[in-house]
Design a protein around this motif. Structure first.
Motif, PDB file in Angstrom:
ATOM      1  N   GLU A 665       0.746  -1.033  -0.160  1.00 31.67           N
ATOM      2  CA  GLU A 665      -0.347   0.258   0.280  1.00 31.67           C
ATOM      3  C   GLU A 665       0.775   1.287  -0.080  1.00 31.67           C
ATOM      4  OE1 GLU A 665      -3.790  -0.268   0.040  1.00 31.67           O
ATOM      5  OE2 GLU A 665      -3.113  -2.239  -0.541  1.00 31.67           O
ATOM      6  N   THR A 666       1.943   1.089   0.525  1.00 31.82           N
ATOM      7  CA  THR A 666       2.844   2.493   0.748  1.00 31.82           C
ATOM      8  C   THR A 666       3.972   2.865   0.262  1.00 31.82           C
ATOM      9  OG1 THR A 666       3.765   1.592   3.069  1.00 31.82           O
ATOM     10  CG2 THR A 666       2.531   2.902   2.393  1.00 31.82           C
ATOM     11  N   ALA A 667       4.880   1.426  -0.107  1.00 35.17           N
ATOM     12  CA  ALA A 667       6.008   0.822  -0.801  1.00 35.17           C
ATOM     13  C   ALA A 667       6.023  -0.333  -1.818  1.00 35.17           C
ATOM     14  CB  ALA A 667       7.263   1.742  -0.392  1.00 35.17           C
ATOM     15  N   PRO A 668       5.788  -0.448  -2.629  1.00 38.42           N
ATOM     16  CA  PRO A 668       5.470  -2.631  -3.196  1.00 38.42           C
ATOM     17  C   PRO A 668       6.628  -2.791  -3.467  1.00 38.42           C
ATOM     18  CG  PRO A 668       3.847  -0.786  -4.247  1.00 38.42           C
ATOM     19  CD  PRO A 668       4.476   0.378  -3.380  1.00 38.42           C
ATOM     20  N   SER A 669       7.893  -2.133  -3.514  1.00 35.62           N
ATOM     21  CA  SER A 669       9.337  -2.733  -3.938  1.00 35.62           C
ATOM     22  C   SER A 669       9.724  -2.516  -3.090  1.00 35.62           C
ATOM     23  CB  SER A 669      10.137  -2.077  -4.636  1.00 35.62           C
ATOM     24  OG  SER A 669      10.266  -0.639  -4.805  1.00 35.62           O
ATOM     25  N   ALA A 670       9.546  -2.072  -1.308  1.00 36.32           N
ATOM     26  CA  ALA A 670       9.945  -1.912  -0.073  1.00 36.32           C
ATOM     27  C   ALA A 670       9.847  -3.297   0.834  1.00 36.32           C
ATOM     28  CB  ALA A 670       9.909  -0.529   0.550  1.00 36.32           C
ATOM     29  N   ARG A 671       8.885  -4.156   0.432  1.00 33.02           N
ATOM     30  CA  ARG A 671       8.785  -4.627   1.687  1.00 33.02           C
ATOM     31  C   ARG A 671       9.260  -5.658   1.723  1.00 33.02           C
ATOM     32  NH1 ARG A 671       3.859  -7.658  -2.001  1.00 33.02           N
ATOM     33  NH2 ARG A 671       5.719  -6.620  -3.715  1.00 33.02           N
ATOM     34  N   ILE A 672      10.455  -5.222   2.859  1.00 33.23           N
ATOM     35  CA  ILE A 672      11.783  -5.853   3.698  1.00 33.23           C
ATOM     36  C   ILE A 672      11.575  -7.930   3.241  1.00 33.23           C
ATOM     37  CG2 ILE A 672      13.276  -5.825   5.757  1.00 33.23           C
ATOM     38  CD1 ILE A 672      13.486  -3.795   3.454  1.00 33.23           C
ATOM     39  N   ASP A 673       9.923  -7.935   4.662  1.00 31.88           N
ATOM     40  CA  ASP A 673      10.402  -9.290   4.637  1.00 31.88           C
ATOM     41  C   ASP A 673       9.873 -10.418   3.896  1.00 31.88           C
ATOM     42  OD1 ASP A 673      10.396  -9.779   8.312  1.00 31.88           O
ATOM     43  OD2 ASP A 673       8.962  -8.610   7.743  1.00 31.88           O
ATOM     44  N   GLN A 674       9.810  -9.813   2.616  1.00 30.21           N
ATOM     45  CA  GLN A 674      10.052 -10.919   1.936  1.00 30.21           C
ATOM     46  C   GLN A 674      11.894 -11.062   1.322  1.00 30.21           C
ATOM     47  OE1 GLN A 674       8.205  -9.214  -1.682  1.00 30.21           O
ATOM     48  NE2 GLN A 674       9.034  -7.270  -1.818  1.00 30.21           N
ATOM     49  N   LEU A 675      11.981 -10.308   1.409  1.00 30.90           N
ATOM     50  CA  LEU A 675      14.026 -10.904   1.980  1.00 30.90           C
ATOM     51  C   LEU A 675      14.514 -11.969   2.501  1.00 30.90           C
ATOM     52  CD1 LEU A 675      15.212  -7.734   0.930  1.00 30.90           C
ATOM     53  CD2 LEU A 675      15.001  -8.898  -0.347  1.00 30.90           C
ATOM     54  N   VAL A 676      13.572 -11.864   4.004  1.00 32.28           N
ATOM     55  CA  VAL A 676      14.011 -12.530   5.396  1.00 32.28           C
ATOM     56  C   VAL A 676      13.691 -14.598   5.205  1.00 32.28           C
ATOM     57  CG1 VAL A 676      13.967 -13.412   7.980  1.00 32.28           C
ATOM     58  CG2 VAL A 676      13.096 -10.122   6.541  1.00 32.28           C
ATOM     59  N   ALA A 677      14.683 -14.961   5.670  1.00 29.86           N
ATOM     60  CA  ALA A 677      14.685 -16.452   5.218  1.00 29.86           C
ATOM     61  C   ALA A 677      13.763 -17.426   6.176  1.00 29.86           C
ATOM     62  CB  ALA A 677      15.989 -17.176   5.544  1.00 29.86           C
ATOM     63  N   PRO A 678      12.755 -18.255   6.242  1.00 33.77           N
ATOM     64  CA  PRO A 678      12.133 -18.686   6.662  1.00 33.77           C
ATOM     65  C   PRO A 678      12.573 -19.835   7.449  1.00 33.77           C
ATOM     66  CG  PRO A 678      11.978 -20.195   5.110  1.00 33.77           C
ATOM     67  CD  PRO A 678      12.555 -18.582   4.239  1.00 33.77           C
ATOM     68  N   GLU A 679      13.720 -19.498   8.478  1.00 33.16           N
ATOM     69  CA  GLU A 679      14.506 -19.749   9.079  1.00 33.16           C
ATOM     70  C   GLU A 679      13.691 -19.891  10.784  1.00 33.16           C
ATOM     71  OE1 GLU A 679      16.247 -22.281   7.735  1.00 33.16           O
ATOM     72  OE2 GLU A 679      17.111 -22.083   6.194  1.00 33.16           O
ATOM     73  N   VAL A 680      14.111 -20.721  11.123  1.00 28.23           N
ATOM     74  CA  VAL A 680      13.593 -20.544  12.847  1.00 28.23           C
ATOM     75  C   VAL A 680      13.982 -21.303  14.133  1.00 28.23           C
ATOM     76  CG1 VAL A 680      10.837 -20.932  11.706  1.00 28.23           C
ATOM     77  CG2 VAL A 680      11.176 -22.455  12.827  1.00 28.23           C
ATOM     78  N   ASP A 681      14.017 -20.604  14.985  1.00 27.48           N
ATOM     79  CA  ASP A 681      14.073 -21.552  16.494  1.00 27.48           C
ATOM     80  C   ASP A 681      14.263 -22.552  17.036  1.00 27.48           C
ATOM     81  OD1 ASP A 681      14.032 -22.484  19.269  1.00 27.48           O
ATOM     82  OD2 ASP A 681      16.000 -20.267  19.514  1.00 27.48           O
ATOM     83  N   PRO A 682      14.313 -23.786  16.947  1.00 19.43           N
ATOM     84  CA  PRO A 682      13.837 -25.375  16.499  1.00 19.43           C
ATOM     85  C   PRO A 682      13.177 -25.297  18.246  1.00 19.43           C
ATOM     86  CG  PRO A 682      16.019 -25.439  17.270  1.00 19.43           C
ATOM     87  CD  PRO A 682      16.081 -23.517  16.796  1.00 19.43           C
ATOM     88  N   THR A 683      13.216 -23.833  19.469  1.00 22.31           N
ATOM     89  CA  THR A 683      12.425 -24.423  20.722  1.00 22.31           C
ATOM     90  C   THR A 683      10.885 -23.383  20.351  1.00 22.31           C
ATOM     91  OG1 THR A 683      14.181 -25.102  21.624  1.00 22.31           O
ATOM     92  CG2 THR A 683      12.479 -24.054  23.246  1.00 22.31           C
ATOM     93  N   SER A 684      10.989 -22.668  19.509  1.00 22.56           N
ATOM     94  CA  SER A 684      10.318 -21.526  20.007  1.00 22.56           C
ATOM     95  C   SER A 684      10.032 -21.371  18.327  1.00 22.56           C
ATOM     96  CB  SER A 684      11.551 -19.981  20.358  1.00 22.56           C
ATOM     97  OG  SER A 684      11.649 -19.645  19.115  1.00 22.56           O
ATOM     98  N   GLY A 685       9.740 -21.821  17.555  1.00 21.83           N
ATOM     99  CA  GLY A 685       9.991 -21.582  16.417  1.00 21.83           C
ATOM    100  C   GLY A 685       9.339 -20.200  15.764  1.00 21.83           C
ATOM    101  N   GLN A 686      10.869 -19.358  16.921  1.00 17.15           N
ATOM    102  CA  GLN A 686      10.543 -17.912  16.018  1.00 17.15           C
ATOM    103  C   GLN A 686      11.609 -17.750  14.989  1.00 17.15           C
ATOM    104  OE1 GLN A 686      10.609 -15.545  19.366  1.00 17.15           O
ATOM    105  NE2 GLN A 686      10.401 -13.543  18.021  1.00 17.15           N
ATOM    106  N   PRO A 687      11.050 -16.659  13.965  1.00 14.38           N
ATOM    107  CA  PRO A 687      12.200 -16.693  12.695  1.00 14.38           C
ATOM    108  C   PRO A 687      12.782 -16.001  12.989  1.00 14.38           C
ATOM    109  CG  PRO A 687       9.785 -15.935  12.193  1.00 14.38           C
ATOM    110  CD  PRO A 687       9.677 -16.217  13.523  1.00 14.38           C
ATOM    111  N   GLU A 688      14.388 -16.648  12.287  1.00 16.86           N
ATOM    112  CA  GLU A 688      15.378 -15.224  12.356  1.00 16.86           C
ATOM    113  C   GLU A 688      15.327 -14.164  11.722  1.00 16.86           C
ATOM    114  OE1 GLU A 688      19.989 -16.939  13.486  1.00 16.86           O
ATOM    115  OE2 GLU A 688      19.692 -17.283  11.716  1.00 16.86           O
TER     116      GLU A 688
END
Length: 884
Positions: A665-688
């Protein structure tokens, strides 16, 4: 506990801010028109009248612009009965054909506790699946896991008052000055009053470093190595607390792991580490505050436990001025933890795998079925759509198409899901645009319930404005669906107070099983007492009113002992490669919130940093041929973004930093989380979210543009730009643009862009330089202006942003007249004070301190989060004076 007279004060209604986990109290009243006036509540214990820039601007975000006012099915307005019948039928039929684990809820820390409780009850107790998770999984799941491993339950030991009692406060992965400004001001007040020392542990220099005695600029992801080293120094210096350690197990294995740690991975100088350890060990009253820089990691849980280990080993926990302290990023992240909003928890801190716990909850709910194991956590939930496991999804008050890691793939999942429901206040979000059914929900100021802040204080959020159109409270929507699915009796609530009472009564049963969370004293509140409820920290029962945990050595593991865990440093999951040589650190900026569906409505919040950016170290910028204000293309194995370059030594060579807030809605080419790898903490499931690998290269745009207008640009011609970023101004909008291919006719393009086919056009063109400037006038007033150049456009942006709607005869000069002062970019959002205004006051008024600037201009006197930037302006001015 409850004082009815406290609900209002001289016509003001008490409520709670809907932003970060500080949980500030606000006073609000109708402004006589359609909006609100908002100010800080001096009686709330969290903020004592202070508000940050976002809280101060709340009144600017409650209008009806962009609001979803009716249920919508496949893009068409509908009515509640039709929409609810469809949702209930599709979920019921999906469960009948594929089983309860074929459906899922993805909910949010924007929900009130009562909403959260009903959603959890519906999914776990009646649908019979644990496939309910929350965007708090992206925020504090590692802290939950660390607490449970150390304490036996998810308990925050301390209180905000500990900041005032501490002699040393260590901020780890927390830019408190920008992300929790009111807490930071409490800390600075304590520092002024009693000399509190401050240490910042962060790979970047942030605003929080301005007041720090020591900044440890460690390498990304190396926190475990640092705190393991501290644990070994605690032992070597004889600082172990033998008496307290009788209540704790696991010290020796933890020490053995700590001794094997390699401090070199931190990249810190030995003398820096020695100074830190010496200060920590020799200062008895230590508070360690940590946030997303710790949690958002594939080793986040271990980082949390490495910090907890040091406090447990020294007995510095649960005492005034001592303890570890997790600060949360959302207004009700804690409430979600308490009601079991995560896929691996039950309500009231009960465990889903424990049969006794399940039985108590099932009996309390009179539920037909309960899941026996954890459901899908956030990242796995959206992968479950791709694999075909999840066939119906309900998203409530969050924007996963932007905020989840590998956001592009998440957006694909939402589009692929056979049936997607979204409850929202707007249809103008990346996620809402992908819904089969949109359900209009009440917003802040329109709904009633409770929230819990980071120090376990429960506060009321109150209703003052009517819900617009057909919008409804979230708990009511959930109950209406539950009724249609056949569970009317269990969800026959008449108001929020009834839900809260049921929840409080369950907490008493959980306490009888040895759990920490207990608000059973509230289980008999009548509706009037609930309406008048004043802030109260849990536990709240017949014997215990608030307070701290663990100083008495009593923990919640079987046997009653706490646990120190052996943890070892693990490098970030994604590895650098020649193709992706940089590490991407993500985070927030001072004046925006999550994906800007609310703060983006405020012109003054949009004025401080109006465009998405990436911070690059000067060495890396030189090597890549990147100059200040260039656009750069950032790519990762997951996606691509285009951002404005800011060249700064705040970070480290080989790392870049970008904020998370911009969307389609505000800057389509600047969506930062589309760069972030879906790697997660094995205990918590929280993404890196702070260590993905990326490449950074100059974006070779053929043209650059800057525009101002009274109305939002039309999205179709706007999309012809390869890069655009839109921000609010008091007069309308401003936009940055760039593209790889120049339009043939800028006048035609400008008319289409601003939907002004009949406007009078002024054009100033220089074909030799490749620049064009256009002003579109209607009845002698500027409606839009567009400035085009072959390089980043050099104009006075903040001056131009004030001109739409005015006569603006000289707009095409791009500069303010000599007799008109230009305030420059806004630095203090609370009072809308610009950089140039501050510099002029410094130079003409002889101002020598941040306090003097505040006295003269008010800048920095509210939330204080701009004080580091004011200090930098003072230093710049003094250096200039010395050079002259």
């Amino acid at each position: 506990m409850t004082r009815p007279q406290d609900t209002t004060e001289a016509g003001w209604t008490r409520s709670t801010c809907p932003y970060c986990g500080v949980g500030c109290g606000v006073l609000m009243r109708r402004d006589g028109a359609t909006g609100l006036e908002v100010k800080g509540d001096p009686e709330h214990p969290a903020n004592k009248g202070r508000l940050c820039s976002k809280g101060s601007a709340l009144a600017e975000t409650v209008g009806l612009e962009g609001r979803l006012l009716a249920p919508r099915i496949k893009g068409m307005d509908s009515d509640w009965d039709t929409a609810l019948d469809l949702v209930a039928t599709r979920f019921r039929d999906t469960i009948a054909e594929y089983g309860p684990d074929s459906v899922a809820f993805y909910v949010s820390g924007q929900l009130l506790t009562e909403d959260y409780y009903v959603a959890n009850k519906l999914m776990k107790g009646f649908i019979g699946s644990a496939n309910i998770d929350t965007n708090s999984r992206l925020c504090m799941a590692s802290s939950v896991a660390g607490h449970k491993r150390a304490f036996g339950t998810d308990t925050v030991p301390g209180t905000y008052e500990d900041l005032e009692d501490a002699d040393l406060v260590v901020l780890v992965g927390s830019n408190l000055a920008w992300c929790h400004p009111v807490l930071h001001q409490r800390l600075l007040a304590a520092r002024a009053a009693r000399g509190t020392k401050i240490v910042v542990v962060d790979p970047r220099r942030t605003a929080s470093c301005d007041s720090a005695d020591l900044h440890l600029k460690l390498r990304i992801g190396s926190d475990v190595a640092l705190f393991n080293h501290l644990l070994t120094r605690i032992e070597a210096e004889g600082a172990l607390d033998a008496d307290f350690l009788r209540h704790v197990e696991g010290l020796e294995p933890a020490l053995e792991a700590a001794r094997a740690s390699d401090l070199a991975v931190t990249g810190l100088a030995p003398e820096e580490v020695a100074a830190f350890c010496d200060l920590w060990i020799k200062t008895r009253k230590v508070v360690t505050i940590y946030s997303q820089g710790v949690n958002q990691s594939t080793s986040g849980s271990d980082k949390v436990n490495a910090i907890l280990n040091c406090h447990l080993a020294t007995g510095r926990i649960g005492l005034p001025g001592s303890g570890p302290f997790s600060v949360t990023g959302q207004p009700n992240a804690m409430g979600g933890r308490e009601v079991g909003g995560l896929a691996n928890m039950l309500a009231c801190h009960l465990d889903i795998e424990n049969p006794d716990h399940r039985a108590v909850v099932q009996d309390h709910w009179a539920a037909p079925v309960m899941p026996t194991q954890a459901g899908l956590k956030a990242v796995d939930m959206f992968e479950g759509i791709h694999s075909g496991q999840i066939k119906a999804l309900w998203v409530i008050h969050t924007n996963p198409a932007v905020s989840m890691p590998d956001a592009g793939r998440v957006a694909e999942a939402l589009a692929l899901c056979p049936f997607t429901v979204v409850s929202e206040i707007t249809d103008q979000s990346d996620t809402a645009r992908l819904a089969d059914v949109l359900l209009p929900a009440a917003a802040w100021g329109e709904k009633s319930g409770t929230v819990t802040n980071s120090d376990r204080t429960i506060s009321r959020q109150r209703r003052l404005l009517p819900a617009p159109g057909a919008a409804r409270a979230d708990w009511r929507i959930l109950c209406d669906v539950a009724e249609r699915m056949g569970w009317a009796e269990a969800f026959d609530y008449t108001n929020e107070a009834e839900i809260f009472r049921e929840y409080a009564q369950l907490s008493g049963k959980a306490a009888a099983l040895g759990r920490d969370f207990d608000i059973s004293a509230f289980g008999s509140l009548d509706d009037a007492a609930y309406d008048a409820l004043t802030p109260a920290r849990w536990p709240q029962n017949a014997l215990h009113q608030g307070g701290r945990f663990f100083a008495d050595g009593q923990f919640f593991h079987a046997g009653g002992k706490g646990r120190i865990l052996a943890v070892t440093h693990r490098a970030p999951a994604t590895k650098r490669a020649p193709r992706f040589p940089f590490r991407l650190n993500t985070g927030r900026i001072r004046d925006q919130w999550h994906t800007m569906t609310r703060t983006g409505l405020s012109p003054r919040l949009s004025a401080h940093l109006a465009e998405p950016f990436v911070d690059i170290h000067p060495e890396d910028a030189a090597a890549q041929g990147i100059s200040p204000a260039d656009l750069v293309e950032v790519t990762s194995p997951q996606g691509r973004a285009i951002l404005r370059a800011r060249i700064t030594a705040d970070g480290q060579p080989g790392t870049v930093f970008a904020p998370i807030h911009w969307t389609g809605e505000t800057a389509p080419s600047a969506r930062i989380d589309q760069l972030v790898a879906p790697e997660v903490d094995p205990t918590s499931g929280q993404p890196e979210s702070k260590a993905s690998v990326v490449a950074v290269n100059r974006f070779a745009a053929q043209w650059y543009g800057f525009a101002v207008s009274t109305e939002a640009p039309d999205r179709a011609p706007l999309a012809l730009a390869d890069y655009w970023a839109l921000a609010r101004t008091p007069q309308g909008f401003r936009a940055e643009l760039a593209g790889l291919t120049c339009p043939e006719d800028w006048e035609t393009t400008a008319r289409a862009l601003f939907n002004l086919p009949e406007a009078d056009v002024q054009i100033l063109s220089d074909p030799r330089r490749g620049s064009t400037r256009l002003a579109l006038m209607v009845e002698g007033r500027l409606r839009a202006a567009l400035f085009i150049a072959p390089e980043p456009v050099a104009v006075m942006r903040d001056y131009l942003a004030r001109l739409p709607g005015e006569a603006a005869e000289a707009v095409l000069t791009g500069r303010a007249p000599l007799d008109l002062p230009d305030p420059g970019p806004v630095l203090c959002s609370c009072f809308s004070v610009g950089v140039n205004t501050i510099l002029t006051a410094i130079e003409t008024g002889g101002l020598m301190s941040v306090e003097a600037v505040g006295h003269a201009l008010q800048a920095g006197t509210n939330c204080g989060s701009c004080k580091p930037e004011i200090a930098a302006l003072l230093a710049r001015s003094q250096m200039k004076e010395a050079a002259e």
